[in-house]
Design an enzyme around this catalytic site. Structure first.
Site, PDB file in Angstrom:
ATOM      1  N   LYS A 220      32.615 -55.121  91.108  1.00 34.06           N
ATOM      2  CA  LYS A 220      31.221 -55.533  91.185  1.00 34.06           C
ATOM      3  C   LYS A 220      30.440 -54.851  90.059  1.00 34.06           C
ATOM      4  O   LYS A 220      30.536 -53.650  89.865  1.00 34.06           O
ATOM      5  CB  LYS A 220      30.637 -55.158  92.551  1.00 34.06           C
TER       6      LYS A 220
ATOM      7  N   GLU B  93      26.305 -59.280 112.754  1.00 36.72           N
ATOM      8  CA  GLU B  93      25.092 -59.087 113.556  1.00 36.72           C
ATOM      9  C   GLU B  93      25.336 -59.302 115.047  1.00 36.72           C
ATOM     10  O   GLU B  93      24.722 -58.615 115.880  1.00 36.72           O
ATOM     11  CB  GLU B  93      23.996 -60.041 113.067  1.00 36.72           C
TER      12      GLU B  93
ATOM     13  N   ARG C  53      21.479 -64.903 113.785  1.00 33.11           N
ATOM     14  CA  ARG C  53      22.902 -65.110 114.046  1.00 33.11           C
ATOM     15  C   ARG C  53      23.329 -64.526 115.395  1.00 33.11           C
ATOM     16  O   ARG C  53      24.401 -64.832 115.899  1.00 33.11           O
ATOM     17  CB  ARG C  53      23.728 -64.489 112.921  1.00 33.11           C
TER      18      ARG C  53
END
Length: 621
Positions: free
Chosen positions: A276, A361, A389
C-alpha cells in the site's frame, strides 16, 4: 509519454510489454500529482497499479467484468478506461466519482463503496452469465482487510460449489484502512513469509513460461507441494483453487497467473502481495494517513491545509480517554477505523479495553452486546454509513435485551466527497424504529462531551450522532445539563418555532437571523433528543407559534421531522408544520456546502421556505 497513448478502454493492450513498468511509473506520478490537489484514496491506488494493468491487458472490457471490493482502489482502472481527464475534478460536485459507478462507464459493472461484498456480487454475475449462455470472465478483487467481514466467507462457502470459472483476486497488503488484525491476517502473514514456496514457485514459472502443456502435467502435484510449504491452505480446503502468493508488482507474472486462472472450471483465487502506497515514500511510511488523503505537499506529504480548530473526532477522543481513566468498565470498539474515529489515543492508553474487530460491523455490535451483558460499558465508534450493516444485530442483540451499548456515530449527515455510499443520512430513521433506543445529537463540541458522559451512565442502548470535521464552537452560553428526553430552548419568542437537531442547530441560528431581518419573530429549540422526544415542551410551545419548522441532516422519511409532526398532529395542533431535511433519494458527491445548496438546506433557501410558509399561514388566518 506512454500515458498519452491511453485514451480509451483497450488502449493499454497496444503498449509493448517491455514498456509496462514505465507506464506503471507514469500512472503513479499522475496519481500523486492529481491527488495532491484534489485529495482522495492515494495509498490503496498506488498499490494496485500493476494489478490493474494486468487485468486490463488480459481481460476484454467491458465484456468481461471486474468488481472492486470497497471500490476506492479503482483509480488506475478509471485512467485505463478513458477517464484520466476527469481527475482534475475527482470527487468534486459534478465531477468524477472516487468509486466505481455504472453511470460513469460501461466498464464499471457494479457500484461499490462498502466492504466484503465483491465475492457475493461476482458469484451472482457468474450465475447470470451461465444462465444466459454467455462466456465472459468475472473477476472479484477483494482486499485482505475486507476478508475480516463475514459476508466474504458466506460467499466463499457458496462459491466452492461452482463448476464454472470465477476468479477471485485477493489483494493482500496487510492493511485495510488501519493495519489488518485477527486470525485471517495472521494466516495470510504465514503465507506471505513462506519464502521458500514463493521463490521456488516464481523460478518454476519463469523457466516454464509459455509451456502450458508442461505446466498442466505438474498441476496434479501442486496441492501437495503447497500443503508442504504453506500452512493451512484454507482456500483449497474450502474447494477453491489457490494460485499464489504472487508478487503484485510484477505485471508480467500477474498476466500469466490471470491467463492460467481463466482455464480453471471452478472458483479460483489468485493471492497477490502488494504494498500500500507503493512508489511514494510518505504513503509507504504512513499508509493509513494516505488512505483517504486531503490535498498535500508532494515533496513531504504534509497536508496542504492545516486544520486550526478541533474536530468532533478530537472531542470524542479526549472524552473517551477521560472516561476510560475514571471508569474501568468503559471499553472502546472499532471496526478497523481506530484512526478515523479518534480511538487511537484510547488504544494506546488502555490497550486491554480497546478492541479492533476488523471490517465486521455486525460482529462488532454483538460483541459489544456481550461486553455489556458481562457488566462492561462498551462504546462502539463507527461511521454512520457503516453502522447500517448491523441493523439486525442492533435490534436483536442490543435493543431486545435493553443492553447499555453506546453507539458513537461518526460522519453523520452529508460527508461530501465519497458520495452516495458514504453519506450518513439514514441513521436517525432506522434507529428511531428500534424500541428502547435512546438517540441524541449534539449542537456543538461541548454538548458532545456532555452527551458522551451522560450516555455511559444509562441502562439502555444510546446512540449519539455527530458530523465529520470541524466542531461547532458557537452557542457557548447555552449548556444546560443533559436530561433524558429534554430539549434545550435557545431563543423563545412567537410566530415561528424552529426545532433543530444536532448539526442543524448551527444552520438554524443563521436561518433565524435572516427571518428576524424580515420582521418575523422566531423561537429556536435545540431538540437534543430524537428519542425520547420532548413532547411536553413541543406541545406547550406550539400554542404560541403559527408555524413550526423541523431541521435535520437526515432523510425526511422516518426521520426526526416525522416524529415531531406525529406528536403535534396527535395533540391537535392547527398551524403549519414544515419539515426540512434530505429528500427520499441518494445524494451524490460534492462538498457539504454544495450539497446543501443543491438540496435546499443552505440557510438562505431554508429561510425563504419558512418565510413563504409563514406568509401562507397568515393569509389563511
Amino acid at each position: 509519454m506512454l500515458l498519452d497513448k491511453i485514451n480509451k478502454t483497450g488502449d493499454v493492450k497496444k503498449i509493448n510489454q517491455k514498456d509496462i513498468p514505465a507506464l506503471a511509473q507514469e500512472i503513479r506520478d499522475f496519481l500523486i500529482n492529481k491527488l495532491s490537489v484534489t485529495g482522495g484514496h492515494l495509498a490503496s491506488n498506488l498499490g494496485t497499479v500493476e494489478l490493474t494493468l494486468a487485468m486490463h491487458r488480459v481481460l476484454d472490457l467491458p465484456k468481461d467484468k471486474i468488481i472492486w471490493d470497497v471500490g476506492h482502489q479503482c483509480y488506475t482502472h478509471k485512467i485505463l478506461t478513458g477517464r484520466k481527464e476527469g481527475f482534475d475534478r475527482l470527487r468534486k460536485f459534478g465531477g468524477l466519482s472516487g468509486f466505481p459507478k455504472k453511470s460513469e462507464s460501461d466498464t464499471d459493472c457494479f457500484d461499490t463503496g462498502h466492504s466484503s461484498n465483491s465475492i457475493s456480487a461476482g458469484l451472482g454475475m457468474v450465475k447470470a452469465r451461465d444462465l444466459s449462455g454467455e462466456d465472459y470472465t468475472v473477476v472479484s478483487v477483494i482486499g485482505d482487510g475486507a476478508l475480516t467481514g463475514g459476508m466474504a466467507y458466506e460467499a466463499l462457502n457458496n462459491a466452492a460449489k461452482l463448476e464454472t470459472n470465477f476468479i477471485i483476486i485477493l489483494n493482500d497488503n496487510n492493511m485495510s484502512i488501519s493495519e489488518s488484525i485477527g486470525g485471517m491476517s495472521k494466516y495470510l502473514g504465514m503465507i506471505r513469509t513462506a519464502d521458500g514456496y514463493l521463490n521456488l514457485k516464481a523460478d518454476v514459472y519463469n523457466k516454464l513460461e509459455g509451456q502450458t502443456r508442461v505446466i498442466e502435467t505438474i498441476r496434479h502435484v501442486k496441492n501437495n507441494f503447497k500443503q508442504f510449504f504453506v500452512p493451512g491452505m484454507l482456500f483449497e480446503n474450502l474447494g477453491i483453487t489457490y494460485l499464489g502468493p504472487v508478487d503484485g508488482h510484477n505485471e508480467k507474472l500477474l498476466e500469466h497467473e490471470l491467463r492460467e486462472a481463466r482455464k480453471v472450471k471452478k472458483a479460483v483465487m489468485i493471492h497477490v502481495i502488494t504494498k500500500k502506497g507503493k512508489g511514494y515514500e510518505p504513503a509507504e511510511k504512513h499508509p493509513s494517513r494516505f488512505h483517504g488523503a486531503e490535498p498535500y505537499e508532494i515533496e513531504t506529504g504534509i497536508p496542504a491545509h492545516h486544520r486550526k480548530t478541533a474536530a468532533y473526532q478530537d472531542i470524542f477522543s479526549t472524552v473517551m480517554c477521560k472516561m476510560g481513566e475514571r471508569n474501568p468498565k468503559v471499553c472502546a470498539i472499532t471496526a478497523a477505523m481506530a484512526d478515523g474515529t479518534g480511538l487511537k489515543r484510547f488504544r494506546n492508553m488502555y490497550p486491554d479495553r480497546f478492541f479492533d474487530v476488523g471490517i465486521s460491523e455486525e460482529h462488532a455490535v454483538t460483541f459489544a452486546a456481550g461486553l455489556a451483558a458481562g457488566g462492561m460499558r462498551p462504546v462502539f465508534a463507527v461511521y454512520s454509513t457503516f453502522l447500517q450493516r448491523a441493523y439486525d444485530q442492533i435490534i436483536e442483540d442490543v435493543c431486545l435485551q435493553k443492553l447499555p451499548v453506546v453507539f458513537a456515530i461518526d460522519r453523520a449527515g452529508l460527508v461530501g466527497a465519497d458520495g452516495e455510499t458514504h453519506q450518513g443520512i439514514f441513521d436517525l430513521s432506522y434507529l428511531s424504529s428500534m424500541p428502547g433506543m435512546m438517540i441524541m445529537a449534539p449542537k456543538n463540541k461541548w454538548e458532545l462531551s456532555d452527551m458522551l458522559k451522560f450516555a455511559v451512565e444509562q441502562d439502555c442502548p444510546v446512540a449519539i450522532r455527530y458530523p465529520r470535521g470541524e466542531a461547532y464552537a458557537g452557542l457557548v452560553d447555552w449548556r444546560a445539563p443533559v436530561e433524558a428526553g429534554k430539549a434545550e430552548p435557545i431563543f423563545e419568542e412567537e410566530d415561528v418555532l424552529i426545532v433543530a437537531i444536532g448539526s442543524m442547530v448551527k444552520s438554524a441560528v443563521a436561518v433565524r437571523n435572516i427571518i428576524k431581518q424580515k420582521g418575523i419573530n422566531c423561537s429556536l429549540i435545540n431538540a437534543r433528543f430524537v428519542k425520547p422526544l420532548d413532547e411536553e415542551y413541543l406541545i406547550r410551545a406550539s400554542a404560541s407559534h403559527s408555524v413550526i419548522v423541523t431541521m435535520e441532516e437526515n432523510v425526511l422519511s422516518g426521520g426526526f421531522g416525522e416524529r415531531v409532526r406525529s406528536c403535534l398532529d396527535g395533540a391537535g395542533y392547527k398551524g403549519r408544520i414544515l419539515n426540512l431535511g434530505i429528500p427520499d433519494e441518494f445524494v451524490t458527491h460534492g462538498s457539504p456546502d454544495e450539497l446543501n445548496a443543491m438540496l435546499g438546506l443552505d440557510p438562505d433557501s431554508m429561510a425563504d421556505r419558512i418565510i413563504e410558509c409563514y406568509m401562507m399561514e397568515g393569509e389563511r388566518g
